[in-house]
Design a protein around this motif. Structure first.
Motif, PDB file in Angstrom:
ATOM      1  N   ASP A   7      -8.682   2.195   7.390  1.00 43.67           N
ATOM      2  CA  ASP A   7      -7.681   3.120   6.939  1.00 43.67           C
ATOM      3  C   ASP A   7      -7.919   3.940   5.588  1.00 43.67           C
ATOM      4  O   ASP A   7      -6.795   4.246   4.978  1.00 43.67           O
ATOM      5  CB  ASP A   7      -6.088   2.931   7.262  1.00 43.67           C
ATOM      6  N   THR A   8      -9.032   3.775   5.199  1.00 42.65           N
ATOM      7  CA  THR A   8      -9.243   4.185   3.829  1.00 42.65           C
ATOM      8  C   THR A   8     -10.483   5.361   4.016  1.00 42.65           C
ATOM      9  O   THR A   8     -11.345   5.204   4.687  1.00 42.65           O
ATOM     10  CB  THR A   8      -9.977   3.223   2.938  1.00 42.65           C
ATOM     11  N   PRO A   9     -10.184   6.613   3.227  1.00 39.30           N
ATOM     12  CA  PRO A   9     -11.337   7.687   3.384  1.00 39.30           C
ATOM     13  C   PRO A   9     -12.535   7.166   2.830  1.00 39.30           C
ATOM     14  O   PRO A   9     -12.688   6.909   1.669  1.00 39.30           O
ATOM     15  CB  PRO A   9     -10.611   8.961   2.565  1.00 39.30           C
ATOM     16  N   VAL A  52      -3.334   2.424  -3.211  1.00 42.83           N
ATOM     17  CA  VAL A  52      -3.200   3.866  -3.142  1.00 42.83           C
ATOM     18  C   VAL A  52      -4.015   4.371  -2.379  1.00 42.83           C
ATOM     19  O   VAL A  52      -5.231   4.272  -2.334  1.00 42.83           O
ATOM     20  CB  VAL A  52      -3.238   4.462  -4.543  1.00 42.83           C
ATOM     21  N   VAL A  53      -3.455   5.343  -1.009  1.00 42.53           N
ATOM     22  CA  VAL A  53      -4.431   5.969  -0.161  1.00 42.53           C
ATOM     23  C   VAL A  53      -3.734   7.240  -0.183  1.00 42.53           C
ATOM     24  O   VAL A  53      -2.489   7.301  -0.194  1.00 42.53           O
ATOM     25  CB  VAL A  53      -4.601   5.163   0.982  1.00 42.53           C
ATOM     26  N   TYR A 111     -11.317   7.992   8.041  1.00 38.16           N
ATOM     27  CA  TYR A 111     -10.611   6.816   7.867  1.00 38.16           C
ATOM     28  C   TYR A 111     -10.810   5.582   8.516  1.00 38.16           C
ATOM     29  O   TYR A 111      -9.984   4.633   8.972  1.00 38.16           O
ATOM     30  CB  TYR A 111      -9.088   7.150   7.800  1.00 38.16           C
ATOM     31  N   GLU A 126       0.158   8.222  -6.475  1.00 39.13           N
ATOM     32  CA  GLU A 126      -0.100   7.522  -7.925  1.00 39.13           C
ATOM     33  C   GLU A 126       1.100   7.499  -8.748  1.00 39.13           C
ATOM     34  O   GLU A 126       1.379   6.835  -9.780  1.00 39.13           O
ATOM     35  CB  GLU A 126      -1.256   8.367  -8.483  1.00 39.13           C
ATOM     36  N   GLN A 174     -11.585   6.283  -3.246  1.00 43.35           N
ATOM     37  CA  GLN A 174     -11.399   6.966  -2.011  1.00 43.35           C
ATOM     38  C   GLN A 174     -12.595   8.210  -2.076  1.00 43.35           C
ATOM     39  O   GLN A 174     -12.692   9.175  -2.868  1.00 43.35           O
ATOM     40  CB  GLN A 174     -10.170   7.597  -1.771  1.00 43.35           C
ATOM     41  N   ARG A 213       0.665  -1.501  -0.087  1.00 47.48           N
ATOM     42  CA  ARG A 213       0.174   0.169   0.142  1.00 47.48           C
ATOM     43  C   ARG A 213       0.978   1.260   0.028  1.00 47.48           C
ATOM     44  O   ARG A 213       1.497   1.355   0.798  1.00 47.48           O
ATOM     45  CB  ARG A 213      -1.032   0.062   1.434  1.00 47.48           C
ATOM     46  N   GLY A 220      -7.500   6.023  -8.445  1.00 48.22           N
ATOM     47  CA  GLY A 220      -6.330   5.975  -9.293  1.00 48.22           C
ATOM     48  C   GLY A 220      -5.964   7.545  -9.759  1.00 48.22           C
ATOM     49  O   GLY A 220      -6.274   8.378  -8.681  1.00 48.22           O
ATOM     50  N   PRO A 221      -5.466   7.788 -10.871  1.00 47.28           N
ATOM     51  CA  PRO A 221      -5.120   8.919 -11.212  1.00 47.28           C
ATOM     52  C   PRO A 221      -6.208   9.928 -11.391  1.00 47.28           C
ATOM     53  O   PRO A 221      -6.082  11.009 -11.782  1.00 47.28           O
ATOM     54  CB  PRO A 221      -4.016   8.629 -12.221  1.00 47.28           C
TER      55      PRO A 221
END
Lengths: 199, 471
Positions: free
Chosen positions: B249-251, A160-161, B245, A142, B273, A119, B293-294
Motif C-alpha cells: 500500500d505504498t506508492p 507516512v503515506v 500501491y 507530514e 514514496q 501509519r 518525509g517533508p
C-alpha cells in the motif's frame, strides 16, 4: 431452625401434662438431643458462612469483570481516539483547531502505549491536479506527524503515506463530500494489543 | 509497412494552387500548430486575467481543405471489409481536425472513375479512394489520393491490412489514415496511437487502461485491485510505466511490457514514496518524483541498466510530475518551491542544472499551475491552471516566448492533466462536466473538443507516440 421450632412445643406439652393429671409414664424423649441441636446449629452457621463467602466471591468477580470491562472499554476508546481521522481545509495542510484537539487526545495515549506504531495516510479532495494532490496528501500526513512529534512522541513510530485523491471517503462533487475527503487517516501498524488509555 | 508504388509529388508547391479559396497556399504549408503563433488573427479571444500574460485561444480562420472519401471497393474477397476500412478512415480524417469533410457523397460520385468536375463543384480539394483486395493471409488496401485542383492522382499507396479478427487490424487502418494526413499536409497524424489512463472500478480500485485514439478497443492493463495511476508510455510504445500501491500500500514505480505482460519494479534504493514516472526519449532513462518525509525531489534512473539514481532537484517542498522534452534535454515539472499553495511549472536541464520558471508566477498571487507535458513536435508545454472562480483549464505555453504567451484551450467545466498527441496538435485531458467525468481531446488549433471515453472516473491520461507495427 426447623429443629428448634419442633423442640419448643414438645417441651411445653410435657410440662403441662406433668401439672394436671396423674403423672403419666415418663415420656419417651421426643426431641433431638442437645448434641444434635448443637450440631444443627453449627451446621447452619457453616452454611450461612459458605453462602456469604460465595456472595463475596461473586461480588469480587463482578467487580473484577466490571473493572476488566471498563479497562477494555477504555482501551477500545483509546484505540478509537488513535484511529480518529482529522480533517483539513481546502488546499491546506495546516492543522485546524478541531484536528489539534483530536491529535492532543492521541498524544496521551501514545505516551502510555510506547509499543504502538501508526501509519498516517494523507488524502485530498478531487479538486486540482491529481498528481499534485499526491504532494498535498503527503504534506497533510507530514503536518500531522510533526504535530504529534512536537509533543515529544518519537517520530520513528510513524510512517507516512499519501493517497492523494484516489481514495475518497465520500463520493460526489459537493462541498460536504470534499470536506470528508480532505483528511488524514490513522492505522495502527504495531502494538495494537498494547494500547493503554492515557494516564 | 507503407509501400509507395508511385510518388506523384512533382514539386509544384501548394502556393501554385488556384486562388479561389481563402489563404490557400500559405495555409497548406503552415497548416497545423504554426498557425497558432500568428498574432492578431480574426476571431482571437484575448483576456488579461493573469497580469502580464496573454490568454486566448486563436481560433483558426485558416483554410481547411475539403477531403472527399469515395466509397471503397473490394475484390478477391475484400468486399465485406472495404466499407469497414472506409468507415475507420473516414472518422480518422474527421478526427484529425485538419479538413472539411463531406457529409454524404452523391450517387454519381460513387461509381467507376473519378469525375473531377463534379467533385470540384462540391468544393472538394482531395479525394481518397481505396480498394481492399484479399491477399494470401490478409488483405491489401490500394489507396489513391486525388488532387482535384490538378485533376490527377497525387499519391498512391499499398497497405497490408490484417484480417478483422487480428489484434492489429484497427491500428493498421489507422496508419493508413495517418499516411493520408501526411500526404496532404506534410505533418504527422495521430490516428495510429493510444491513450493510457487510470480508471476506477469495479469498486474503489484504480487500474491502468489503454484505448485507441478513436475511442475504440478499451483494454485493461493492470489487475491489481489497488490504486495504480499516472501511466507513461515508453518512446517506442511497447511499455507503460506508472505509480502503483500494489505492494505494501505504498506508492512505487512499475513498468509493464504491453506485448509480453512482463512486469518490473523500479529498484528502491532510497526510502520514500516513488511516483509519476516519465521516460526520456532514449527509452532507458526515467524521471520520477520521490517523497521522503517533508522533502521531495526529482530523480532520474537508468531503468534499462538498473543503475544510477541521480538527484536532479528538490528540497523541503514538492517537485512532481516530470515530463521530458522531445529532444530529451529538458524536463518540465510541477513545483511548489515558491509557496505551499502555489504550484508552478519549471523547466530544468535533464542532466541537472538551474531551473527556470515557465508558468506566470507572481509573488502573492496564489496562482496554481500543474501537470506539464512537452509537445513532441514544438517547443511548447501544455499544463493546467486555476483560472477563474476556482476552475481548472488547459493552457499551452510557447517556449519561444519564454512561456509569456499562454493560450487557454478549454473554457468549460474543469480540465486537468493534458498530454500531447503524436501530431503535436491535439491534447487529451481529464475533464469534468455537469454530466460527470471523462477523457476529452481538444484540437489546440481550433478549440474543437471531442469525448474519448466517459461514464466512469478516469484520470491522468498519457498519449502514446505513433505506434509502429509490431516487428
Amino acid at each position: 431452625m426447623v429443629a428448634r421450632r419442633f423442640v419448643v412445643p414438645v417441651l411445653v406439652a410435657a410440662v403441662m401434662a406433668a401439672c394436671s393429671s396423674p403423672p403419666p409414664p415418663p415420656p419417651e424423649p421426643a426431641g433431638p438431643t442437645a448434641e444434635e441441636i448443637e450440631a444443627a446449629r453449627q451446621d447452619s452457621i457453616r452454611r450461612a458462612e459458605e453462602a456469604a463467602e460465595a456472595a463475596r466471591r461473586r461480588a469480587e468477580e463482578e467487580a473484577r469483570a466490571a473493572a476488566e470491562r471498563a479497562h477494555r472499554e477504555a482501551v477500545a476508546a483509546a484505540r478509537a481516539v488513535l484511529q480518529q481521522m482529522v480533517f483539513f481545509d481546502y488546499d491546506q495542510a495546516e492543522i485546524r483547531e478541531d484536528a489539534a484537539e483530536s491529535l492532543r487526545a492521541k498524544v496521551g495515549i501514545l505516551r502510555a502505549s510506547p509499543q504502538v506504531q501508526i501509519r498516517i495516510a494523507g488524502h485530498a479532495d478531487e479538486r486540482g491536479s491529481t498528481e499534485y494532490n499526491m504532494a498535498l496528501g503527503n504534506r497533510r500526513a507530514e503536518a500531522v506527524k510533526a504535530f504529534l512529534a512536537g509533543f515529544g512522541i518519537d517520530g520513528s513510530r510513524f510512517t507516512v503515506v499519501t493517497f492523494g485523491e484516489s481514495q475518497p471517503r465520500a463520493q460526489g462533487s459537493t462541498e460536504e463530500a470534499w470536506a470528508q475527503n480532505r483528511r488524514a487517516e490513522f492505522t495502527i501498524t504495531a502494538g495494537a494489543d498494547a494500547i493503554n488509555p492515557a494516564n | 509497412m507503407r509501400t509507395m508504388i508511385a510518388g506523384a509529388s512533382d514539386g509544384r508547391g501548394a502556393g501554385m494552387r488556384r486562388s479561389g479559396h481563402v489563404v490557400r497556399g500559405a495555409a497548406l504549408a503552415l497548416l497545423g500548430l504554426t498557425q497558432m503563433f500568428a498574432p492578431g488573427r480574426i476571431g482571437a479571444q484575448e483576456r488579461d486575467s493573469i497580469p502580464g500574460v496573454t490568454l486566448g485561444l486563436l481560433y483558426e480562420s485558416a483554410y481547411r481543405p475539403t477531403v472527399g472519401i469515395k466509397p471503397f471497393t473490394g475484390r478477391f474477397g475484400g468486399d465485406a471489409l472495404a466499407p469497414r476500412v472506409e468507415a475507420i478512415i473516414g472518422r480518422d480524417v474527421r478526427y484529425s481536425d485538419r479538413f472539411e469533410t463531406l457529409e454524404s457523397i452523391p450517387e454519381a460520385l460513387a461509381g467507376e472513375g473519378i469525375d473531377y468536375t463534379l467533385w470540384d463543384r462540391l468544393n472538394t480539394d482531395w479525394i481518397v479512394s481505396g480498394q481492399v483486395e484479399g491477399s494470401g493471409d490478409g488483405f491489401v488496401l490500394l489507396l489513391e489520393l486525388h488532387d482535384v485542383v490538378f485533376r490527377e492522382v497525387k499519391e498512391r499507396g499499398r497497405f497490408p491490412i490484417p484480417d478483422e479478427a487480428d489484434d492489429d487490424f484497427r491500428m493498421a487502418v489507422h496508419r493508413v489514415s495517418d499516411a493520408i494526413v501526411e500526404w496532404i499536409t506534410g505533418e504527422p497524424g495521430m490516428a495510429a496511437s493510444r491513450v493510457a489512463f487510470s480508471m476506477q472500478g469495479p469498486g474503489t480500485a484504480w487500474e491502468i487502461y489503454v484505448i485507441d485514439s478513436d475511442g475504440e478497443n478499451l483494454r485493461r492493463v493492470t489487475n491489481y485491485a489497488n490504486t495504480s495511476l499516472s501511466p507513461a508510455w515508453s518512446p517506442d510504445g511497447t511499455r507503460l510505466a506508472f505509480t502503483s500501491y500494489k505492494e505494501d500500500d505504498t506508492p512505487r514505480v512499475f513498468e509493464v511490457d504491453l506485448g509480453t505482460g512482463r512486469e518490473r519494479a523500479l529498484a528502491v534504493t532510497r526510502e520514500g514514496q516513488y511516483m509519476t514516472p516519465s521516460y526520456h526519449p532514449d527509452g532507458q532513462l526515467m524521471a520520477f518524483s520521490v517523497m521522503n518525509g517533508p522533502r521531495s525531489g526529482l530523480f532520474t534512473y537508468n531503468f534499462d541498466r538498473d543503475c544510477c539514481l541521480t538527484h536532479l532537484t528538490g528540497g523541503s517542498w514538492d517537485d512532481i510530475s516530470p515530463a521530458f522534452s522531445a529532444d530529451g534535454r529538458w524536463i518540465a515539472y510541477t513545483t511548489n518551491r515558491f509557496g505551499e499553495y502555489t504550484p508552478q511549472i519549471q523547466i530544468i536541464p535533464s542532466r541537472g542544472g538551474t531551473s527556470e520558471t515557465l508558468s506566470p508566477y507572481e509573488y502573492g498571487a496564489n496562482s496554481y499551475y500543474a501537470d506539464p507535458d512537452w509537445s513532441p513536435t514544438q517547443e511548447m508545454v501544455a499544463f493546467h491552471g486555476r483560472i477563474r472562480r476556482g476552475r481548472y483549464q488547459i493552457l499551452v505555453a510557447d517556449l519561444a516566448d519564454r512561456g509569456h504567451r499562454l493560450r487557454q484551450v478549454t473554457w468549460e467545466g474543469n480540465n486537468e492533466a493534458p498530454s500531447w498527441a503524436p501530431d503535436g496538435r491535439h491534447l487529451v485531458f481529464a475533464g469534468e462536466r455537469d454530466w460527470g467525468f471523462g477523457l476529452m481531446i481538444v484540437d489546440v488549433a481550433t478549440g474543437k473538443i471531442r469525448s474519448l471515453i466517459g461514464g466512469r472516473r478516469v484520470d491522468v491520461p498519457d498519449w502514446s507516440p505513433a505506434l509502429r507495427p509490431a516487428s
